[in-house]
Structures are given as C-alpha cells and as structure tokens.
Scaffold this motif. Structure first.
Motif, PDB file in Angstrom:
ATOM      1  N   ASP A  12       0.877  -1.405  -0.031  1.00 61.06           N
ATOM      2  CA  ASP A  12       0.027   0.290   0.247  1.00 61.06           C
ATOM      3  C   ASP A  12       1.237   1.213   0.108  1.00 61.06           C
ATOM      4  N   THR A  13       1.969   1.368   0.553  1.00 61.48           N
ATOM      5  CA  THR A  13       3.293   1.957   1.068  1.00 61.48           C
ATOM      6  C   THR A  13       3.915   2.424  -0.885  1.00 61.48           C
ATOM      7  N   LEU A  14       3.567   1.140  -1.385  1.00 59.60           N
ATOM      8  CA  LEU A  14       4.632   1.331  -2.648  1.00 59.60           C
ATOM      9  C   LEU A  14       3.394   2.048  -3.477  1.00 59.60           C
ATOM     10  N   GLU A  15       2.826   1.983  -3.475  1.00 60.07           N
ATOM     11  CA  GLU A  15       1.465   2.070  -4.310  1.00 60.07           C
ATOM     12  C   GLU A  15       0.936   3.580  -4.386  1.00 60.07           C
ATOM     13  N   THR A  16       1.711   4.194  -3.185  1.00 58.65           N
ATOM     14  CA  THR A  16       0.550   4.975  -2.923  1.00 58.65           C
ATOM     15  C   THR A  16       1.776   6.754  -3.374  1.00 58.65           C
ATOM     16  N   VAL A  17       3.418   5.892  -3.405  1.00 58.99           N
ATOM     17  CA  VAL A  17       3.723   6.622  -4.228  1.00 58.99           C
ATOM     18  C   VAL A  17       4.090   6.288  -5.560  1.00 58.99           C
ATOM     19  N   GLY A  18       3.560   5.755  -6.184  1.00 61.59           N
ATOM     20  CA  GLY A  18       2.862   6.136  -7.203  1.00 61.59           C
ATOM     21  C   GLY A  18       3.892   4.261  -8.252  1.00 61.59           C
ATOM     22  N   LEU A  19       4.036   3.888  -7.239  1.00 61.53           N
ATOM     23  CA  LEU A  19       4.976   2.322  -8.104  1.00 61.53           C
ATOM     24  C   LEU A  19       4.062   1.232  -8.360  1.00 61.53           C
ATOM     25  N   ASN A  20       4.212   0.382  -9.064  1.00 66.60           N
ATOM     26  CA  ASN A  20       3.469  -0.356  -9.614  1.00 66.60           C
ATOM     27  C   ASN A  20       3.617  -2.099  -8.771  1.00 66.60           C
ATOM     28  N   ARG A  21       2.768  -2.725  -8.992  1.00 66.89           N
ATOM     29  CA  ARG A  21       2.929  -3.916  -8.266  1.00 66.89           C
ATOM     30  C   ARG A  21       3.993  -4.363  -9.186  1.00 66.89           C
ATOM     31  N   ASP A  22       4.018  -4.533 -10.949  1.00 68.70           N
ATOM     32  CA  ASP A  22       4.512  -4.880 -11.764  1.00 68.70           C
ATOM     33  C   ASP A  22       6.012  -4.413 -11.985  1.00 68.70           C
ATOM     34  N   GLU A  23       6.578  -2.974 -11.160  1.00 71.64           N
ATOM     35  CA  GLU A  23       7.340  -2.563 -10.689  1.00 71.64           C
ATOM     36  C   GLU A  23       8.534  -3.187  -9.838  1.00 71.64           C
ATOM     37  N   TYR A  24       8.166  -4.154  -9.612  1.00 65.20           N
ATOM     38  CA  TYR A  24       9.264  -4.620  -8.112  1.00 65.20           C
ATOM     39  C   TYR A  24       8.629  -6.191  -7.818  1.00 65.20           C
ATOM     40  N   GLN A  25       9.517  -6.516  -7.180  1.00 70.91           N
ATOM     41  CA  GLN A  25       9.124  -8.140  -6.588  1.00 70.91           C
ATOM     42  C   GLN A  25      10.120  -8.044  -5.072  1.00 70.91           C
ATOM     43  N   LEU A  26       8.623  -8.209  -4.251  1.00 70.97           N
ATOM     44  CA  LEU A  26       9.354  -7.732  -3.312  1.00 70.97           C
ATOM     45  C   LEU A  26      10.053  -9.115  -2.652  1.00 70.97           C
ATOM     46  N   HIS A  27       9.787  -9.621  -2.616  1.00 66.84           N
ATOM     47  CA  HIS A  27      10.186 -11.429  -2.559  1.00 66.84           C
ATOM     48  C   HIS A  27      11.745 -11.355  -3.017  1.00 66.84           C
ATOM     49  N   ARG A  28      12.239 -10.690  -4.313  1.00 71.92           N
ATOM     50  CA  ARG A  28      13.731 -10.200  -4.231  1.00 71.92           C
ATOM     51  C   ARG A  28      14.882  -9.475  -3.958  1.00 71.92           C
ATOM     52  N   VAL A  29      13.537  -8.718  -2.481  1.00 79.66           N
ATOM     53  CA  VAL A  29      14.141  -7.483  -2.070  1.00 79.66           C
ATOM     54  C   VAL A  29      14.426  -7.608  -0.326  1.00 79.66           C
ATOM     55  N   ILE A  30      12.544  -8.505   0.509  1.00 78.12           N
ATOM     56  CA  ILE A  30      13.062  -8.565   1.989  1.00 78.12           C
ATOM     57  C   ILE A  30      12.874 -10.230   1.902  1.00 78.12           C
ATOM     58  N   ASP A  31      12.827 -10.168   3.233  1.00 75.23           N
ATOM     59  CA  ASP A  31      12.581 -11.903   3.195  1.00 75.23           C
ATOM     60  C   ASP A  31      10.967 -11.517   4.603  1.00 75.23           C
ATOM     61  N   ILE A  32       9.483 -11.386   4.701  1.00 76.57           N
ATOM     62  CA  ILE A  32       8.348 -10.781   4.757  1.00 76.57           C
ATOM     63  C   ILE A  32       8.309 -11.184   6.407  1.00 76.57           C
ATOM     64  N   GLU A  33       8.873 -12.459   6.053  1.00 82.20           N
ATOM     65  CA  GLU A  33       8.545 -13.103   7.943  1.00 82.20           C
ATOM     66  C   GLU A  33       9.275 -12.609   8.297  1.00 82.20           C
ATOM     67  N   ALA A  34      10.379 -12.916   8.010  1.00 79.21           N
ATOM     68  CA  ALA A  34      11.904 -12.534   9.012  1.00 79.21           C
ATOM     69  C   ALA A  34      11.788 -11.271   9.240  1.00 79.21           C
ATOM     70  N   LEU A  35      11.336  -9.781   8.799  1.00 80.02           N
ATOM     71  CA  LEU A  35      11.167  -8.814   8.805  1.00 80.02           C
ATOM     72  C   LEU A  35      10.451  -8.614   9.518  1.00 80.02           C
ATOM     73  N   GLU A  36       8.865  -9.368   9.735  1.00 81.50           N
ATOM     74  CA  GLU A  36       8.169  -9.234  10.574  1.00 81.50           C
ATOM     75  C   GLU A  36       8.102 -10.102  12.021  1.00 81.50           C
ATOM     76  N   GLN A  37       8.859 -10.769  12.095  1.00 82.96           N
ATOM     77  CA  GLN A  37       9.655 -11.292  13.871  1.00 82.96           C
ATOM     78  C   GLN A  37      10.724 -10.348  14.223  1.00 82.96           C
ATOM     79  N   LEU A  38      11.708  -9.699  12.968  1.00 87.29           N
ATOM     80  CA  LEU A  38      12.437  -8.556  13.809  1.00 87.29           C
ATOM     81  C   LEU A  38      11.756  -7.506  14.376  1.00 87.29           C
ATOM     82  N   VAL A  39      10.715  -7.084  13.932  1.00 84.21           N
ATOM     83  CA  VAL A  39       9.265  -5.826  14.532  1.00 84.21           C
ATOM     84  C   VAL A  39       8.921  -6.807  15.554  1.00 84.21           C
ATOM     85  N   ASN A  40       7.955  -7.389  15.240  1.00 80.64           N
ATOM     86  CA  ASN A  40       7.841  -7.542  16.740  1.00 80.64           C
ATOM     87  C   ASN A  40       7.891  -8.524  17.791  1.00 80.64           C
ATOM     88  N   SER A  41       9.605  -8.446  17.792  1.00 79.86           N
ATOM     89  CA  SER A  41      10.762  -8.968  18.595  1.00 79.86           C
ATOM     90  C   SER A  41      10.981  -7.775  19.135  1.00 79.86           C
TER      91      SER A  41
END
Length: 76
Positions: A12-41
């Motif tokens: 949602d944040t990326l779309e708000t600044v105008g980046l379309n979903r076909d312009e990036y692949q999040l799984h190549r940039v971040i591990d969402i599960e690891a990021l979530e664990q880090l943030v929550n811990s």
C-alpha cells in the motif's frame, strides 16, 4: 502485526507513491516473515527502524508504520 498485514502495508505504501506492482518483486528485496519477526521482537522503546530500497524508493519499517523516507531522513 502479522506478516500478511505487514506485506499489505508495504504494498500500500509503495502504491501510494506511485510504484505499480509490476515494477518490483518484494520477495527479491525482503523476507517478509523475517522482517515481521524482527519488528515484533523489538522492544517498543528501542526505536527499531529497518530501512531498505524497493526500486527508487527507500522504505522505513517500524513497529508502528511503514513509510517512504524523504531525502533528509535518508541522510540521517
């Protein structure tokens, strides 16, 4: 925050600044599960910020939000 909630917030944040979903692949940039664990811990008073780039945008994830950094914030 669950990993799905965090993922949707990042998208949602990326779309708000105008980046379309076909312009990036999040799984190549971040591990969402690891990021979530880090943030929550993290201690809520520690001020943990995780910064990473997606395309031309620099994001900052904390326990409370996901935002695109301004050029002034990137320099700090």
């Amino acid at each position: 925050m669950s990993d799905q909630d965090l993922l949707f917030e990042i998208v949602d944040t990326l779309e708000t600044v105008g980046l379309n979903r076909d312009e990036y692949q999040l799984h190549r940039v971040i591990d969402i599960e690891a990021l979530e664990q880090l943030v929550n811990s993290a201690d809520s008073h520690a001020g943990l910020e995780i910064r990473f780039s997606v395309g031309e945008f620099r994001l900052c994830v904390t326990q409370s939000d996901v935002r695109v950094l301004t050029s002034e914030e990137e320099d700090s």
